[in-house]
Scaffold this motif. Structure first.
Motif, PDB file in Angstrom:
ATOM      1  N   LEU A 252      -5.180  -4.703  -4.642  1.00 47.20           N
ATOM      2  CA  LEU A 252      -4.675  -5.398  -5.663  1.00 47.20           C
ATOM      3  C   LEU A 252      -3.548  -4.844  -6.286  1.00 47.20           C
ATOM      4  O   LEU A 252      -2.434  -5.492  -6.292  1.00 47.20           O
ATOM      5  N   LEU A 253      -3.437  -3.779  -6.627  1.00 44.73           N
ATOM      6  CA  LEU A 253      -2.323  -2.995  -7.694  1.00 44.73           C
ATOM      7  C   LEU A 253      -1.237  -2.604  -6.242  1.00 44.73           C
ATOM      8  O   LEU A 253      -0.101  -2.794  -6.685  1.00 44.73           O
ATOM      9  N   GLN A 254      -1.550  -2.495  -5.402  1.00 46.55           N
ATOM     10  CA  GLN A 254      -0.613  -2.044  -4.186  1.00 46.55           C
ATOM     11  C   GLN A 254       0.455  -3.215  -3.902  1.00 46.55           C
ATOM     12  O   GLN A 254       1.582  -3.467  -3.565  1.00 46.55           O
ATOM     13  N   ASN A 255      -0.543  -4.480  -3.907  1.00 51.28           N
ATOM     14  CA  ASN A 255      -0.007  -5.639  -3.855  1.00 51.28           C
ATOM     15  C   ASN A 255       1.227  -6.166  -4.757  1.00 51.28           C
ATOM     16  O   ASN A 255       1.996  -6.706  -4.420  1.00 51.28           O
ATOM     17  N   GLU A 256       0.893  -5.264  -5.828  1.00 56.36           N
ATOM     18  CA  GLU A 256       2.027  -5.706  -6.889  1.00 56.36           C
ATOM     19  C   GLU A 256       3.038  -4.654  -7.105  1.00 56.36           C
ATOM     20  O   GLU A 256       3.897  -4.482  -7.980  1.00 56.36           O
ATOM     21  N   GLY A 257       3.016  -3.604  -6.057  1.00 60.51           N
ATOM     22  CA  GLY A 257       4.188  -2.728  -5.758  1.00 60.51           C
ATOM     23  C   GLY A 257       3.856  -1.524  -6.650  1.00 60.51           C
ATOM     24  O   GLY A 257       4.501  -0.618  -6.877  1.00 60.51           O
ATOM     25  N   ILE A 258       2.521  -1.154  -7.087  1.00 61.34           N
ATOM     26  CA  ILE A 258       2.189   0.090  -8.009  1.00 61.34           C
ATOM     27  C   ILE A 258       1.760   0.990  -6.905  1.00 61.34           C
ATOM     28  O   ILE A 258       0.764   0.555  -6.004  1.00 61.34           O
ATOM     29  N   LYS A 259       2.138   2.222  -6.988  1.00 63.93           N
ATOM     30  CA  LYS A 259       1.929   3.180  -6.025  1.00 63.93           C
ATOM     31  C   LYS A 259       0.434   4.082  -6.583  1.00 63.93           C
ATOM     32  O   LYS A 259       0.259   4.570  -7.657  1.00 63.93           O
ATOM     33  N   VAL A 260      -0.690   3.672  -5.906  1.00 67.73           N
ATOM     34  CA  VAL A 260      -1.771   4.134  -6.424  1.00 67.73           C
ATOM     35  C   VAL A 260      -2.689   4.671  -5.158  1.00 67.73           C
ATOM     36  O   VAL A 260      -2.668   4.101  -4.187  1.00 67.73           O
ATOM     37  N   ASN A 261      -3.581   5.462  -5.435  1.00 72.62           N
ATOM     38  CA  ASN A 261      -4.643   5.918  -4.613  1.00 72.62           C
ATOM     39  C   ASN A 261      -6.034   5.878  -5.075  1.00 72.62           C
ATOM     40  O   ASN A 261      -6.253   5.695  -6.313  1.00 72.62           O
ATOM     41  N   HIS A 262      -6.907   6.135  -4.238  1.00 76.38           N
ATOM     42  CA  HIS A 262      -8.368   6.120  -4.611  1.00 76.38           C
ATOM     43  C   HIS A 262      -9.170   7.386  -4.033  1.00 76.38           C
ATOM     44  O   HIS A 262      -9.018   7.575  -2.941  1.00 76.38           O
ATOM     45  N   VAL A 263      -9.732   8.303  -4.965  1.00 73.16           N
ATOM     46  CA  VAL A 263     -10.736   9.164  -4.694  1.00 73.16           C
ATOM     47  C   VAL A 263     -11.821   9.087  -4.921  1.00 73.16           C
ATOM     48  O   VAL A 263     -12.300   8.447  -5.996  1.00 73.16           O
TER      49      VAL A 263
END
Length: 333
Positions: A252-263
């Protein structure tokens, strides 16, 4: 499968079966695990393989017997008095449960240790759709470790000091072999050194021998699951059953253009130092846990020195939902 009369009987049956050469496991939740801890220590001292599944729920005491929580990590770390080698695994979903329980048995037998398998009420009682091809028994390998089937008159030291701390074991009944497996401290031959006069040198040798295993266990652990942007502004850190909801929030955050990853960590203890290295590449790390005190981040700081300052916790008995977690994450952005 044997239905024991209580948790103390169940863990001792499992340890006895492991000692006799069977692959043995018992399951419980937090309160039952509390009753098992003294016996788990006996498996640590006698170097007997056993797997214990703890399906965590809200505590303490009876607490929330039909609700979920991730609050037993430190109970697992401190199971029984004293120090001994152990491994703690926390699968992220049912597919991981299928494969990682085999890893738990392999680790228990290869290193002759108790392995604690942490799931929770959410994972135990949830509903999941799983593609059939994701479950493939042919991918499971069975590794039983160093088992001696015969001794040719050379003598046998059950707790022989070796490079990796693992001593060759025999199954009871092997011809020409006998030894004492006591929960007292002992020497390489199993002779007790704990009564009246304790041999300090031998005690230290045996402790070092057992704890050496930890250096080799952690080398077998895979790196955590890492999904999302390779150069993230924010990293979401989780362990165990929170994987699905964190993955959805990351998308959802990536769809808003936020650069995020998940560890996401599944092989919890011993802690791989590489986890801190991975997290240090992110500009901001947010931990997400279903407990009050953010237990995994405490463990991570204890073992690696890496401190996670931003924490989202939930301890009301209910799991995270995507929209709730999304709102909580955005407070840190």
């Amino acid at each position: 499968v044997k239905q024991a009369e209580d948790e103390i009987a169940a863990i001792n049956m499992a340890i006895g079966a492991g000692f006799a050469g069977a692959r043995a496991m018992t399951g419980t939740s937090g309160g039952g695990f509390s009753l098992m801890t003294e016996a788990i220590g006996s498996a640590g001292m006698t170097e007997t393989p056993v797997v214990i599944v703890n399906s965590m729920r809200g505590g303490p005491s009876t607490g929330l017997p039909t609700k979920t929580e991730q609050a037993d990590l430190f109970q697992a770390l401190g199971a029984s008095q004293g120090e001994y080698p152990k491994a703690i695994l926390a699968p992220k979903d049912p597919v991981s449960v299928f494969y990682m329980i085999a890893d738990a048995f392999n680790l228990a037998e290869k290193y002759q240790i108790p392995v604690i398998f942490l799931i929770d009420f959410l994972l135990s009682n949830g509903y999941y759709g799983i593609p059939v091809d994701e479950i493939d028994p042919s991918k499971i390998k069975i590794e039983r470790g160093d088992i001696i089937e015969s001794v040719n008159g050379e003598g046998y030291s059950r707790y022989k000091i070796t490079e990796n701390g693992v001593s060759p074991r025999v199954i009871p009944g092997t011809k020409g072999v006998y030894y004492v497996a006591a929960t007292d401290e002992h020497d390489e031959n199993g002779v007790l050194i704990s009564d009246i006069y304790t041999d300090e040198k031998k005690r230290k040798m045996m402790m070092d021998k057992r704890m050496t295993k930890m250096k080799y266990i952690v080398k077998e652990f895979p790196l955590p699951v890492v999904e999302g942007d390779s150069d993230p502004d924010v990293t979401l850190l989780g362990w165990g059953s929170t994987y699905g909801v964190i993955r959805e929030v990351r998308e959802l955050l990536q769809n808003e253009g936020i650069k995020v990853n998940h560890v996401h960590v599944e092989y919890v203890y011993p802690v791989k130092n590489e986890i801190a290295d991975i997290l240090s590449k992110s500009r901001k790390v947010i931990s997400i846990e279903n407990n009050y005190s953010s237990q995994y981040t405490k463990l991570l700081r204890m073992e690696t020195g890496f401190n996670v300052e931003n924490k989202i916790v939930k301890y009301d008995g209910e799991p995270f939902t995507p929209l709730y977690l999304l709102e909580e994450v955005k407070k840190y952005l």
